[in-house]
Design an enzyme around this catalytic site. Structure first.
Site, PDB file in Angstrom:
ATOM      1  N   VAL A  97     -18.203   3.071  -3.581  1.00  0.00           N
ATOM      2  CA  VAL A  97     -18.663   1.705  -3.283  1.00  0.00           C
ATOM      3  C   VAL A  97     -20.097   1.730  -2.767  1.00  0.00           C
ATOM      4  O   VAL A  97     -20.986   1.064  -3.308  1.00  0.00           O
ATOM      5  CB  VAL A  97     -17.748   1.027  -2.230  1.00  0.00           C
ATOM      6  CG1 VAL A  97     -18.272  -0.360  -1.894  1.00  0.00           C
ATOM      7  CG2 VAL A  97     -16.319   0.953  -2.726  1.00  0.00           C
ATOM      8  N   GLY A 150     -20.614   6.645  -1.302  1.00  0.00           N
ATOM      9  CA  GLY A 150     -19.620   7.097  -2.272  1.00  0.00           C
ATOM     10  C   GLY A 150     -19.459   6.100  -3.407  1.00  0.00           C
ATOM     11  O   GLY A 150     -20.428   5.478  -3.856  1.00  0.00           O
ATOM     12  N   LYS A 177       0.855  -1.187   0.000  1.00  0.00           N
ATOM     13  CA  LYS A 177       0.000   0.000   0.000  1.00  0.00           C
ATOM     14  C   LYS A 177       0.891   1.237   0.000  1.00  0.00           C
ATOM     15  O   LYS A 177       1.979   1.218   0.583  1.00  0.00           O
ATOM     16  CB  LYS A 177      -0.872   0.017   1.265  1.00  0.00           C
ATOM     17  CG  LYS A 177      -2.085   0.889   1.158  1.00  0.00           C
ATOM     18  CD  LYS A 177      -3.267   0.134   0.588  1.00  0.00           C
ATOM     19  CE  LYS A 177      -4.511   0.975   0.540  1.00  0.00           C
ATOM     20  NZ  LYS A 177      -5.682   0.208   0.140  1.00  0.00           N
ATOM     21  N   GLY A 218     -22.028   5.835   4.191  1.00  0.00           N
ATOM     22  CA  GLY A 218     -21.122   6.271   3.132  1.00  0.00           C
ATOM     23  C   GLY A 218     -21.632   5.864   1.764  1.00  0.00           C
ATOM     24  O   GLY A 218     -21.510   4.709   1.365  1.00  0.00           O
TER      25      GLY A 218
HETATM   26  P1  NAD Z   1     -15.570   7.327  -1.319  1.00  0.00           P
HETATM   27  O1  NAD Z   1     -14.656   8.389  -0.801  1.00  0.00           O
HETATM   28  O2  NAD Z   1     -15.989   7.339  -2.740  1.00  0.00           O
HETATM   29  O3  NAD Z   1     -16.914   7.290  -0.432  1.00  0.00           O
HETATM   30  C1  NAD Z   1     -16.932   7.415   0.947  1.00  0.00           C
HETATM   31  C2  NAD Z   1     -18.209   8.142   1.316  1.00  0.00           C
HETATM   32  O4  NAD Z   1     -18.333   8.143   2.734  1.00  0.00           O
HETATM   33  C3  NAD Z   1     -18.227   9.595   0.878  1.00  0.00           C
HETATM   34  O5  NAD Z   1     -19.440   9.876   0.185  1.00  0.00           O
HETATM   35  C4  NAD Z   1     -18.126  10.379   2.186  1.00  0.00           C
HETATM   36  O6  NAD Z   1     -18.809  11.616   2.148  1.00  0.00           O
HETATM   37  C5  NAD Z   1     -18.792   9.406   3.141  1.00  0.00           C
HETATM   38  N1  NAD Z   1     -18.458   9.603   4.557  1.00  0.00           N
HETATM   39  C6  NAD Z   1     -17.275   9.979   5.106  1.00  0.00           C
HETATM   40  N2  NAD Z   1     -17.386  10.048   6.432  1.00  0.00           N
HETATM   41  C7  NAD Z   1     -18.652   9.709   6.743  1.00  0.00           C
HETATM   42  C8  NAD Z   1     -19.389   9.587   7.963  1.00  0.00           C
HETATM   43  N3  NAD Z   1     -18.836   9.850   9.145  1.00  0.00           N
HETATM   44  N4  NAD Z   1     -20.675   9.208   7.910  1.00  0.00           N
HETATM   45  C9  NAD Z   1     -21.267   8.949   6.716  1.00  0.00           C
HETATM   46  N5  NAD Z   1     -20.626   9.050   5.535  1.00  0.00           N
HETATM   47  C10 NAD Z   1     -19.342   9.423   5.549  1.00  0.00           C
HETATM   48  O7  NAD Z   1     -14.832   5.949  -0.940  1.00  0.00           O
HETATM   49  P2  NAD Z   1     -15.143   4.502  -1.558  1.00  0.00           P
HETATM   50  O8  NAD Z   1     -14.240   4.249  -2.694  1.00  0.00           O
HETATM   51  O9  NAD Z   1     -16.612   4.348  -1.711  1.00  0.00           O
HETATM   52  O10 NAD Z   1     -14.643   3.578  -0.373  1.00  0.00           O
HETATM   53  C11 NAD Z   1     -15.395   3.462   0.831  1.00  0.00           C
HETATM   54  C12 NAD Z   1     -14.613   2.626   1.836  1.00  0.00           C
HETATM   55  O11 NAD Z   1     -14.364   1.325   1.295  1.00  0.00           O
HETATM   56  C13 NAD Z   1     -13.244   3.210   2.201  1.00  0.00           C
HETATM   57  O12 NAD Z   1     -12.981   2.897   3.549  1.00  0.00           O
HETATM   58  C14 NAD Z   1     -12.284   2.418   1.319  1.00  0.00           C
HETATM   59  O13 NAD Z   1     -10.987   2.324   1.881  1.00  0.00           O
HETATM   60  C15 NAD Z   1     -12.963   1.059   1.296  1.00  0.00           C
HETATM   61  N6  NAD Z   1     -12.648   0.265   0.106  1.00  0.00           N
HETATM   62  C16 NAD Z   1     -12.888   0.775  -1.136  1.00  0.00           C
HETATM   63  C17 NAD Z   1     -12.572   0.011  -2.258  1.00  0.00           C
HETATM   64  C18 NAD Z   1     -12.842   0.521  -3.652  1.00  0.00           C
HETATM   65  O14 NAD Z   1     -12.768  -0.278  -4.583  1.00  0.00           O
HETATM   66  N7  NAD Z   1     -13.157   1.785  -3.829  1.00  0.00           N
HETATM   67  C19 NAD Z   1     -12.031  -1.261  -2.102  1.00  0.00           C
HETATM   68  C20 NAD Z   1     -11.823  -1.760  -0.812  1.00  0.00           C
HETATM   69  C21 NAD Z   1     -12.142  -0.992   0.296  1.00  0.00           C
END
Ligand code: NAD
Length: 351
Positions: free
Chosen positions: A186, A184, A79, A182
């Site tokens: 995912v 976002g 990472k 969240g």
């Molecule tokens: P992202 O940044 O697109 O979405 C995260 C969302 O969470 C955002 O909309 C943000 O506003 C919201 N958020 C932040 N703090 C918050 C809170 N306290 N309460 C409610 N909502 C809140 O990220 P993502 O790509 O969707 O990833 C989400 C999680 O999954 C992260 O922890 C990431 O490490 C993990 N993850 C993502 C992937 C991937 O393929 N994108 C793979 C494995 C793990």
């Protein structure tokens, strides 16, 4: 401080660079190359200190090793973290990414990367200008497979089906009350898949655009962020950030199962035991958030078609069922069962 952090870690090594022009610290943590080339996202954000950034990189890299091992997927754990200074000038972003790409290229295949929190497929296009061929998840316009979010969401959805089967006697999520934290990359896709399957979805987010889209346009129930742990549901799905399951929050939970993508959801291993004691089924995040990494690596490095990638990601359901059964039969936490499975694969590879 940095010496103490590194002494505690069981990984292979860390590349550290201070980028004088921007004031950013770059940490590339290589945890294990036992199963294949170390691969993991690049996280870019501001941290309270360089030590905190290093600690995050080390923990996330180890998580990647376990993620691939649990899925029996031939990549190693790594990472990268780019820790931006608090006064970072956004006009410097492109140049910083180009210098970072050149560093990845120098490593000559010892580390492959893609997007993570704070970076996107568009950023991978830039990093790829100097870092190819070690960069995954560029945009389709640049020859990549695009964002990993939808495939990660599919993996989480498949995990929810496994939990449905074990916990509620059916893998259909129709009528299940599911609360997503969240919405976002995912969480947003996951919400759409759940609605399509007939689930009763509610969500929480801090971002006004996400709230507008899911509450105002789709008509879903919005939960205030500070009420998330007190809201009743069948499945709680953390898809925002790590460390949220801890001594204070676990006792407030009103769900039957936890199935989400956020990395490192448990603050400590003791929290897995707490969840078990409260009778809450926990799907270990490192097992079920593999979808994006697997699909993108498969399509870009192994020549998988999108159909093959989808079928591979859906295997998360079988893997999770195996872990839930192992945990039940040994009377251990699901987290411990998942670690046992991953460790057994790593041990076999080390022989
Ligand atoms: P992202 O940044 O697109 O979405 C995260 C969302 O969470 C955002 O909309 C943000 O506003 C919201 N958020 C932040 N703090 C918050 C809170 N306290 N309460 C409610 N909502 C809140 O990220 P993502 O790509 O969707 O990833 C989400 C999680 O999954 C992260 O922890 C990431 O490490 C993990 N993850 C993502 C992937 C991937 O393929 N994108 C793979 C494995 C793990």
């Amino acid at each position: 401080m940095i010496e103490a952090v590194l002494k505690e870690w069981d990984g292979e090594g860390v590349i550290i660079r201070y980028d004088h022009l921007s004031g950013a610290w770059i940490f590339i943590a290589i945890h294990s190359s036992l199963l294949g080339p170390p691969t993991g996202g690049t996280r870019m954000k501001t941290y309270s200190s360089p030590e905190a950034a290093l600690q995050d990189a080390l923990k996330l890299a180890a998580g990647m090793t376990y993620k691939y091992a649990a899925a029996n997927f031939a990549r190693g754990g790594g990472k990268a973290v780019i820790a931006l200074p608090a006064n970072f000038d956004p006009t410097q972003r492109r140049d910083l990414l180009l210098r970072y790409g050149a560093l990845i290229r120098q490593l000559n295949g010892s580390f492959y990367t893609g997007p993570d929190v704070g970076t996107s497929s568009e950023d991978m296009d830039v990093i790829g200008e100097t870092g190819a061929p070690y960069i995954f998840s560029r945009t389709p316009a640049k020859g990549g497979a695009g964002s990993s979010g939808p495939a990660t969401a599919l993996g989480v959805f498949s995990a929810m089906q496994a939990v449905g089967e074990k916990c509620f006697g059916s893998d259909s999520l129709s009528g299940r009350k599911i609360l997503v934290q969240g919405a976002g990359g995912v969480g947003g896709t996951l919400i759409e898949m759940l609605v399509e399957d007939g689930a009763e979805v509610s969500f929480s987010d801090l971002d006004q655009n996400a709230i507008r889209r899911f509450r105002d346009e789709m008509g879903l129930h919005f939960v205030e962020p500070d009420q998330i742990f007190d809201t009743e549901c069948d499945i709680f799905s953390p898809c925002a950030m790590g460390g949220i399951l801890n001594e204070q929050t676990v006792k407030r939970l009103k769900c039957k199962a936890i199935v989400g993508a956020a990395n490192n959801q448990l603050a400590t291993e003791r929290d897995a035991q707490r969840l078990k004691e409260y009778g809450i089924m926990y799907a270990p995040d490192f097992v079920i958030s593999i979808g994006g990494a697997m699909a993108i690596t498969g399509m870009e490095a192994l020549g998988w078609s999108s159909e093959q990638a989808e079928a591979e990601v859906r295997r998360v359901k079988t893997t999770l069922l195996k872990i839930l059964e192992l945990a039940e039969s040994r009377d251990i936490t699901t987290e411990a069962a998942a670690r046992r499975l991953a460790q057994a694969r790593l041990a076999a590879a080390a022989i």
